[in-house]
Scaffold this active site. Sequence first.
Site, PDB file in Angstrom:
ATOM      1  N   LYS A 173       0.871  -1.179   0.000  1.00  0.00           N
ATOM      2  CA  LYS A 173       0.000   0.000   0.000  1.00  0.00           C
ATOM      3  C   LYS A 173       0.902   1.220   0.000  1.00  0.00           C
ATOM      4  O   LYS A 173       2.038   1.166   0.473  1.00  0.00           O
ATOM      5  CB  LYS A 173      -0.879   0.025   1.256  1.00  0.00           C
ATOM      6  CG  LYS A 173      -2.130   0.864   1.101  1.00  0.00           C
ATOM      7  CD  LYS A 173      -3.212   0.064   0.401  1.00  0.00           C
ATOM      8  CE  LYS A 173      -4.453   0.866   0.105  1.00  0.00           C
ATOM      9  NZ  LYS A 173      -5.556  -0.027  -0.314  1.00  0.00           N
ATOM     10  N   ASP A 180      -7.081   4.124  -4.512  1.00  0.00           N
ATOM     11  CA  ASP A 180      -7.741   3.933  -3.212  1.00  0.00           C
ATOM     12  C   ASP A 180      -8.389   5.292  -2.917  1.00  0.00           C
ATOM     13  O   ASP A 180      -8.635   6.071  -3.856  1.00  0.00           O
ATOM     14  CB  ASP A 180      -6.727   3.519  -2.127  1.00  0.00           C
ATOM     15  CG  ASP A 180      -7.407   2.998  -0.851  1.00  0.00           C
ATOM     16  OD1 ASP A 180      -7.859   1.849  -0.832  1.00  0.00           O
ATOM     17  OD2 ASP A 180      -7.509   3.758   0.141  1.00  0.00           O
TER      18      ASP A 180
END
Length: 446
Positions: free
Chosen positions: A125, A165
């Site tokens: 991430k 995201d």
Amino acid sequence: MSYTEAVLEQVRKANPEQPEFCQAVQEFLDSLAPVLDRRPEYRKAKILERMVEPERVVMFRVPWIDDLGEYQINRGFRIQFNSVLGPYKGGLRFHPTVNLSILKFLGFEQTYKNALTTLSMGGAKGGSDFDPKGKSDAEVMKFCQSLMTELRRHIGQDTDIPAGDIGVGLREIGYLFGQYRRLENEFSGVMTGKSVNWGGSLIRPEATGYGAVYFAAEMLGHHGRTLEGKTCVISGSGNVAQFTAKKAIELGAKPVTFSDSNGYIHDPEGITSEKLRYVMELKNIRRGRIEEFVERYPGATYHPDERPWSVPCQAAFPSATENEIQVADAERLVANGVEVIAEGANMPTTPEAVDVLQSAGVLFGPGKAANAGGVATSGLEMSQNSMRLSWTADEVDSRLRQIMRQIHEATSRAAEEYGFAGNYVVGANIAGFVKVADAMLDQGLV
Ligand code: NDP
Ligand code: 2IT
């Protein structure tokens, strides 16, 4: 003290300022006692101790110049958590709350979610504390170009493949990809969530929301029920929330709420396809606030500074951010008769709230399983890029549906095998863990 307690204590000691990361690790470790009892080789190989340390953390300065000519400095990150199952894979988040704790929690979750997708992807991430809200397109472009000028050193189509995201959608992926292509002189599948005009996959924008609804339908189907006619409460109004609503409407359910960080709207008549088109235009093109919905549709009400969980419903889809369903919200949902919850967001329900929901017999699909359709379809985008061809929307959608069915089966089976039938939290954690842990055993101490 048990093995998992000892590891958790060590994680807390080593990361005292990372509450979200510690929360995600705790939620995971809490499920693993039965499998660790049965498989002592994991402990011997220090699998848990290795799993809680990211393989690599990259943190860097992102300088850029705003429209007034002022210098601006943000922080950029990439957490390359675990690559035992494939190249690092996971989104980029641009939001002022982004820090090491949030991105480590997300990278940790991503590893086990990706393991459940049936595809070959490690977990990562990244992102920045940059806030795209209120910025011009030119500012967003300059920021994205600066971030990629450093990030490009750490990613690659066979190394690490970022995607979107919170705060990172088609526009940002375009600017990021353009800069990568220019600096590397290479057009490759280094990012997913690309526009279909230049290497993106059909159904990737829809995939997380559609997948969450498919997962809810699978859980209900297992009990001889469907989503048809059910009132659905949805939080958020971004990518995941919008396509959750779209698929819910298609399956005959009735979404009645959307929210953003300022409040929520409630439309008791139901959000129709036409109203949803308005929300998409409002949020994706005009980049406005959800509050404006009630000006256009006066039958709806706006509730500032509140979340939608007090609205009576049979199905709930938290699709905004972490820790947005707390114990009091869970109690309200139960009192109002909620039957099924599928987490479109990552870790939107606190562990204590999960306990409330599960004790009341609510079918609860944790994010690792329920929102895995997004990254799974990113995996399908990578396959199409490697083959240099594109599948039709029907082909991708049917693969997505099949993957969500397989995730439902694998999580149900794992829960049952270890004596927790019907508990999808335990099932998802164990199924994801075993796949990653076995690969780590196979590949030795690295
Ligand atoms: P978007 O940026 O498209 O939308 C985010 C939505 O959530 C917006 O409505 C935003 O409101 C709201 N929101 C964000 N932060 C907060 C906050 N702190 N408090 C209240 N509301 C907030 O993001 P996505 O839809 O892509 O992501 C939503 C969730 O789904 C996240 O948890 C993400 O990690 C998860 N997810 C996303 C996937 C994807 O493919 N995109 C895949 C799997 C999970 P506002 O407009 O005010 O910012
Ligand atoms: O949380 C997630 O799974 C995502 N944001 C999607 C990641 C991806 O690589 O598609």
